[in-house]
Design a protein around this motif. Sequence first.
Motif, PDB file in Angstrom:
ATOM      1  N   SER A   1      -7.486  -3.599   3.254  1.00 48.86           N
ATOM      2  CA  SER A   1      -6.352  -4.512   3.119  1.00 48.86           C
ATOM      3  C   SER A   1      -5.078  -3.998   3.805  1.00 48.86           C
ATOM      4  N   ASN A   2      -4.564  -2.859   3.382  1.00 42.93           N
ATOM      5  CA  ASN A   2      -3.303  -2.364   3.968  1.00 42.93           C
ATOM      6  C   ASN A   2      -3.458  -2.052   5.451  1.00 42.93           C
TER       7      ASN A   2
ATOM      8  N   LYS B   1       2.032  11.163  -2.696  1.00 41.86           N
ATOM      9  CA  LYS B   1       1.036  11.670  -3.646  1.00 41.86           C
ATOM     10  C   LYS B   1      -0.289  10.922  -3.501  1.00 41.86           C
ATOM     11  N   THR B   2      -0.204   9.595  -3.470  1.00 45.10           N
ATOM     12  CA  THR B   2      -1.427   8.800  -3.345  1.00 45.10           C
ATOM     13  C   THR B   2      -2.111   9.073  -2.012  1.00 45.10           C
TER      14      THR B   2
ATOM     15  N   ARG C   1       5.063   2.263   1.079  1.00 42.68           N
ATOM     16  CA  ARG C   1       5.901   2.733  -0.040  1.00 42.68           C
ATOM     17  C   ARG C   1       6.282   4.202   0.119  1.00 42.68           C
TER      18      ARG C   1
ATOM     19  N   THR D   1      -5.419   4.476  -9.042  1.00 43.72           N
ATOM     20  CA  THR D   1      -5.562   5.912  -8.770  1.00 43.72           C
ATOM     21  C   THR D   1      -5.390   6.824  -9.991  1.00 43.72           C
TER      22      THR D   1
ATOM     23  N   ARG E   1      -3.938  12.274  -2.230  1.00 43.39           N
ATOM     24  CA  ARG E   1      -5.178  12.125  -3.012  1.00 43.39           C
ATOM     25  C   ARG E   1      -6.262  11.444  -2.172  1.00 43.39           C
ATOM     26  N   HIS E   2      -5.865  10.449  -1.401  1.00 45.67           N
ATOM     27  CA  HIS E   2      -6.843   9.757  -0.555  1.00 45.67           C
ATOM     28  C   HIS E   2      -7.423  10.706   0.492  1.00 45.67           C
TER      29      HIS E   2
ATOM     30  N   HIS F   1     -10.218   2.245  -4.764  1.00 44.18           N
ATOM     31  CA  HIS F   1      -8.814   2.119  -4.352  1.00 44.18           C
ATOM     32  C   HIS F   1      -8.635   2.582  -2.910  1.00 44.18           C
ATOM     33  N   LEU F   2      -9.289   3.677  -2.570  1.00 40.62           N
ATOM     34  CA  LEU F   2      -9.246   4.174  -1.197  1.00 40.62           C
ATOM     35  C   LEU F   2      -9.859   3.138  -0.238  1.00 40.62           C
TER      36      LEU F   2
ATOM     37  N   VAL G   1      -7.565   0.284   0.459  1.00 43.69           N
ATOM     38  CA  VAL G   1      -6.536   0.567   1.466  1.00 43.69           C
ATOM     39  C   VAL G   1      -7.111   0.307   2.865  1.00 43.69           C
TER      40      VAL G   1
ATOM     41  N   ASP H   1       4.399   6.628  -0.461  1.00 39.55           N
ATOM     42  CA  ASP H   1       3.874   7.240  -1.676  1.00 39.55           C
ATOM     43  C   ASP H   1       2.969   8.403  -1.261  1.00 39.55           C
TER      44      ASP H   1
ATOM     45  N   LYS I   1       4.711   1.998 -11.298  1.00 36.93           N
ATOM     46  CA  LYS I   1       4.233   2.843 -10.203  1.00 36.93           C
ATOM     47  C   LYS I   1       3.375   3.986 -10.747  1.00 36.93           C
ATOM     48  N   ASP I   2       2.340   4.323 -10.011  1.00 34.26           N
ATOM     49  CA  ASP I   2       1.355   5.315 -10.462  1.00 34.26           C
ATOM     50  C   ASP I   2       1.994   6.578 -11.045  1.00 34.26           C
ATOM     51  N   ASP I   3       3.025   7.048 -10.378  1.00 32.45           N
ATOM     52  CA  ASP I   3       3.628   8.320 -10.783  1.00 32.45           C
ATOM     53  C   ASP I   3       4.298   8.270 -12.149  1.00 32.45           C
TER      54      ASP I   3
ATOM     55  N   GLY J   1       0.797  -1.220   0.000  1.00 32.26           N
ATOM     56  CA  GLY J   1       0.000   0.000   0.000  1.00 32.26           C
ATOM     57  C   GLY J   1       0.828   1.269   0.000  1.00 32.26           C
ATOM     58  N   PRO J   2       0.150   2.409  -0.180  1.00 32.07           N
ATOM     59  CA  PRO J   2       0.851   3.689  -0.307  1.00 32.07           C
ATOM     60  C   PRO J   2       1.729   4.039   0.903  1.00 32.07           C
TER      61      PRO J   2
END
Lengths: 248, 248
Positions: free
Chosen positions: B159-160, A213-214, A209, B81, A217-218, B152-153, B156, A211, B57-59, A205-206
Amino acid sequence: MATALALELFRKGCIIQEIWSRENKHSRILAQKVKAKSVQKIEKMNSETDLFIIAVKDDFVSEVAAKIPGKNPFIVHTSGTVDLKELKKISSHAGVIYPLQTFTKKSKVDFTRLPILIEGSSSLIEKRILEVTKKLSEIVQRIDSTQRKKIHLAAVFVSNFPNYFYSIAETILKKEKVPFELLIPLIEQVTSNLKTSPPSSNQTGPAVRKDKKTMKRHLELLKNEKEWQKIYRSVSKGIMQHTFENKK
Amino acid sequence: MATALALELFRKGCIIQEIWSRENKHSRILAQKVKAKSVQKIEKMNSETDLFIIAVKDDFVSEVAAKIPGKNPFIVHTSGTVDLKELKKISSHAGVIYPLQTFTKKSKVDFTRLPILIEGSSSLIEKRILEVTKKLSEIVQRIDSTQRKKIHLAAVFVSNFPNYFYSIAETILKKEKVPFELLIPLIEQVTSNLKTSPPSSNQTGPAVRKDKKTMKRHLELLKNEKEWQKIYRSVSKGIMQHTFENKK
């Protein structure tokens, strides 16, 4: 819990003599199911009973225990948080039968695979508790009060908290008219991963990582849900600071 | 993700022509497994390829997409995302193949039951994406970019975040020399409850009961873990404020 436990003991051939409940109606319904007598006052229960199981809210365990009749009755409670000391004040034949499980009204619980954590005021008492609990489950483990409290805390983290997150997801998806069921394979995968490797090596997950940016956004998507934003932030911060065995 | 997807497409009979990866070594290893050619430069890929799948990766999705050769190549990304708009800037044959799953290196993923969320820049493109994804999974669903970001949110949260809580529990139990496995039946019960009723009606635990004594005891047990205390507080507060359909 009381209901599930009484039904299961009955199913396994135990004789249940009496049922008491704060709600008289509840005790009557349950007593009927397990062929027991419903009693209205704890003080009037049969003092010759082999074992009294106290399955009430944690705060009432001591109060209920104190009313049980007889000299040194054999009493156990079923709580994750109440110290055995509380019962020892009342009887020297005291113990704990703590099923490590969540009981909702609708759920079907498989007792055979349910860990039961036990503790007794003496090795003799522990042996007797073991005899009873072995009828219920294959996984019976001796755990002292300090360990049990920690396990109870851990259980909140692995059951109540994730379930709350599932209901946050349910609410998010409902707004998008997407059925919650879509997430079930993902949820099951996370659980199934636990069987091959410990959770600390499965983190994805973000947050892990880093991450940002993600995550930003969330948080933006959660802008109308301040409480969830706060939760998202505190959990992500925890993940970022945590040292995982095996970063992905 | 790239590895899992390529292997599964290969297994289902798709011809994989070329593999590119930022790490040349990775692309060589994967290319060998799926009988493809490993390429070092995106710009040099075969522009006649039917479909380019961007699993980075998303970016980096946009950056990679921009380098794909050919006029109007058929490109999809696999991110939860990234908006489809990003690819539409580059090609009018653009889409998304988003497998709603967590991929750890060790986990075995059952693709058949894995929901794949798709989106295409036109109905024709969507149809072509459907043809490919139907080979992978029985559950393919059309989801637009706005919905996908919300899913996606939600993913997270289901799961994460729970996995992080499992690793908190792992750490708590390790200190007590209790194996984490003891919690697995409980975790599985919570998941299994989702199949009979939605999470909002399964909430149990101290917070939903507003059992402040137990919560206080838990916070006390976490006194040396300030970050976890904060998480415990924010999640419990969320549970206390949340309106659940079916309070226990």
